[in-house]
Design a protein around this motif. Structure first.
Motif, PDB file in Angstrom:
ATOM      1  N   VAL A  74       0.834  -1.204   0.000  1.00 45.36           N
ATOM      2  CA  VAL A  74       0.000   0.000   0.000  1.00 45.36           C
ATOM      3  C   VAL A  74       0.868   1.252   0.000  1.00 45.36           C
ATOM      4  N   ASP A  75       1.948   1.246   0.773  1.00 43.40           N
ATOM      5  CA  ASP A  75       2.812   2.432   0.886  1.00 43.40           C
ATOM      6  C   ASP A  75       3.471   2.804  -0.438  1.00 43.40           C
ATOM      7  N   VAL A  76       3.803   1.806  -1.254  1.00 38.46           N
ATOM      8  CA  VAL A  76       4.436   2.093  -2.544  1.00 38.46           C
ATOM      9  C   VAL A  76       3.415   2.106  -3.686  1.00 38.46           C
ATOM     10  N   ASP A  77       2.139   2.025  -3.334  1.00 35.50           N
ATOM     11  CA  ASP A  77       1.042   2.114  -4.314  1.00 35.50           C
ATOM     12  C   ASP A  77       1.028   0.949  -5.299  1.00 35.50           C
ATOM     13  N   TRP A  78       1.405  -0.234  -4.825  1.00 34.46           N
ATOM     14  CA  TRP A  78       1.258  -1.433  -5.643  1.00 34.46           C
ATOM     15  C   TRP A  78      -0.052  -2.153  -5.306  1.00 34.46           C
ATOM     16  N   ALA A  79      -0.661  -1.748  -4.226  1.00 33.64           N
ATOM     17  CA  ALA A  79      -1.976  -2.254  -3.834  1.00 33.64           C
ATOM     18  C   ALA A  79      -2.720  -1.115  -3.150  1.00 33.64           C
ATOM     19  N   SER A  80      -4.044  -1.212  -3.109  1.00 31.53           N
ATOM     20  CA  SER A  80      -4.849  -0.176  -2.469  1.00 31.53           C
ATOM     21  C   SER A  80      -5.863  -0.821  -1.535  1.00 31.53           C
ATOM     22  N   GLY A  85     -11.386  -5.075   0.649  1.00 31.14           N
ATOM     23  CA  GLY A  85     -10.076  -5.627   0.961  1.00 31.14           C
ATOM     24  C   GLY A  85      -9.008  -5.040   0.051  1.00 31.14           C
ATOM     25  N   LEU A  86      -7.822  -5.619   0.068  1.00 30.80           N
ATOM     26  CA  LEU A  86      -6.725  -5.126  -0.766  1.00 30.80           C
ATOM     27  C   LEU A  86      -6.966  -5.476  -2.238  1.00 30.80           C
ATOM     28  N   LYS A  87      -6.647  -4.514  -3.118  1.00 26.89           N
ATOM     29  CA  LYS A  87      -6.722  -4.761  -4.557  1.00 26.89           C
ATOM     30  C   LYS A  87      -5.445  -4.262  -5.209  1.00 26.89           C
ATOM     31  N   ILE A  88      -4.955  -4.998  -6.187  1.00 29.76           N
ATOM     32  CA  ILE A  88      -3.740  -4.621  -6.878  1.00 29.76           C
ATOM     33  C   ILE A  88      -4.003  -3.382  -7.732  1.00 29.76           C
ATOM     34  N   THR A  89      -3.025  -2.475  -7.813  1.00 24.45           N
ATOM     35  CA  THR A  89      -3.144  -1.268  -8.625  1.00 24.45           C
ATOM     36  C   THR A  89      -2.499  -1.495  -9.991  1.00 24.45           C
ATOM     37  N   ASN A  90      -2.604  -0.485 -10.855  1.00 22.44           N
ATOM     38  CA  ASN A  90      -1.968  -0.581 -12.164  1.00 22.44           C
ATOM     39  C   ASN A  90      -0.453  -0.733 -12.030  1.00 22.44           C
ATOM     40  N   ILE A  95       4.370  -4.312 -12.280  1.00 21.93           N
ATOM     41  CA  ILE A  95       5.498  -5.010 -11.659  1.00 21.93           C
ATOM     42  C   ILE A  95       5.374  -6.512 -11.881  1.00 21.93           C
ATOM     43  N   LEU A  96       4.159  -7.038 -11.769  1.00 17.29           N
ATOM     44  CA  LEU A  96       3.953  -8.464 -12.017  1.00 17.29           C
ATOM     45  C   LEU A  96       4.317  -8.838 -13.445  1.00 17.29           C
ATOM     46  N   ARG A  97       3.878  -8.007 -14.387  1.00 16.04           N
ATOM     47  CA  ARG A  97       4.176  -8.294 -15.792  1.00 16.04           C
ATOM     48  C   ARG A  97       5.681  -8.259 -16.040  1.00 16.04           C
ATOM     49  N   ILE A 206     -11.714  -1.620 -20.857  1.00 15.04           N
ATOM     50  CA  ILE A 206     -10.718  -1.206 -19.879  1.00 15.04           C
ATOM     51  C   ILE A 206     -10.879  -2.137 -18.684  1.00 15.04           C
ATOM     52  N   ALA A 207      -9.947  -3.061 -18.508  1.00 19.48           N
ATOM     53  CA  ALA A 207     -10.064  -4.057 -17.446  1.00 19.48           C
ATOM     54  C   ALA A 207      -9.830  -3.425 -16.078  1.00 19.48           C
ATOM     55  N   ALA A 208     -10.244  -4.142 -15.048  1.00 19.74           N
ATOM     56  CA  ALA A 208     -10.072  -3.646 -13.683  1.00 19.74           C
ATOM     57  C   ALA A 208      -8.597  -3.459 -13.344  1.00 19.74           C
ATOM     58  N   ASP A 209      -7.704  -4.232 -13.972  1.00 17.94           N
ATOM     59  CA  ASP A 209      -6.273  -4.098 -13.689  1.00 17.94           C
ATOM     60  C   ASP A 209      -5.602  -3.045 -14.560  1.00 17.94           C
ATOM     61  N   GLY A 210      -6.400  -2.335 -15.378  1.00 17.84           N
ATOM     62  CA  GLY A 210      -5.853  -1.271 -16.205  1.00 17.84           C
ATOM     63  C   GLY A 210      -5.469  -1.690 -17.607  1.00 17.84           C
TER      64      GLY A 210
END
Length: 272
Positions: A74-80, A85-90, A95-97, A206-210
């Motif tokens: 959350v602090d580095v904005d990789w999840a919100s 609950g927690l969801k992955i951000t764009n 980073i995963l890709r 536009i998917a939920a993951d961006g």
């Protein structure tokens, strides 16, 4: 390059990596990844085996436990943090890709390929299309000519939450969409908005993951025309993602409406 610290090089790597995925970082974004301490990983070591750590021996005894990761993400904005609950951000998805972990997960789950042809001669064309829309999660469908008869399918077979249409192209269709939203079971789980912006033309998801997929024709034309779904390169995907969000923000909501019983005429009106 010894005069450049690892601290600076890591920040440059992050800046370049996000740019390769079509994501532009702010100063705060770069500073967060450079200053927030990552959680440590588990270290495995055997105190009984003097050769532990060599390629010939693998230890399964943890000498140091991994730290929690949720706060860091959350602090580095990789999840919100969301009410669900927690969801992955764009940024997290990017980073995963880049790490290849996302590709590995997709291979395991046998997900769809990036580009796919949708032929009217293919008896499974609607199955393929449904799979692609479902993979977008709680995303947005941008289709200027979307019709009410496709709303039930969207609600029942996908998790899409937003549909953006054209005011001009849907002048006669909007009242019907309004009734469909108000009368279909769970119809109001989807929000439809109409824009009069002339820039709305290309159909896309536009998917939920961006991530973004371009559709060659309107949803209404699938199965009648030869078309394809294509994933554009990151910079183009970002342009479509940003413009879609801007169009959505300025668009007018199509309010759900329930049908009313026919108005009864009084006796005097009947006599007249």
């Amino acid at each position: 390059m010894d005069h450049i610290s690892d601290h600076v090089l890591r920040a440059l790597w992050y800046l370049d990596s996000m740019a390769s995925q079509g994501i532009v970082l702010t100063r705060n974004d770069v500073n967060r990844i450079a200053t927030v301490t990552p959680p440590r990983d588990t270290i495995y070591r055997s105190f009984l085996n003097p050769l532990a750590g060599s390629a010939l021996f693998e230890s399964t005894v943890p000498s140091r436990r991994a730290q929690p990761v949720a706060t860091y993400l959350v602090d580095v904005d990789w999840a919100s943090e969301t009410p669900e609950g927690l969801k992955i951000t764009n940024k997290g998805r990017a980073i995963l890709r880049l790490s290849g972990a996302d590709e590995h997960e997709h291979a395991v789950n046998e997900s769809v390929v990036n580009d796919v042809a949708l032929s009217p001669d293919d008896p499974l064309v609607y199955t393929v299309l449904t799979r692609r829309l479902a993979a977008a999660g709680e995303g947005m469908l941008v289709d200027p000519y979307f019709k009410a008869e496709n709303l039930r399918w969207i609600v029942e077979a996908t998790s899409l939450k937003r549909i953006l249409i054209s005011k001009k192209a849907s002048a006669k269709e909007r009242p019907i969409i309004s009734v469909a939203l108000g009368t279909l079971p769970n119809g109001q789980s989807v929000e439809v908005r109409a824009t009069d912006d002339a820039n709305l033309h290309d159909r896309r998801i536009i998917a939920a993951d961006g991530s973004v997929q371009m559709i060659g024709t309107s949803i209404n034309g699938i199965g009648r025309h030869e078309t394809a779904m294509i994933s554009p390169e990151p910079a183009i995907a970002k342009a479509y993602r940003d413009s879609s969000e801007q169009l959505w923000t300025n668009a007018e909501k199509v309010e759900p409406r329930q049908l009313k019983a026919p108005v009864e005429t009084d006796e005097a009106s009947d006599r007249e």
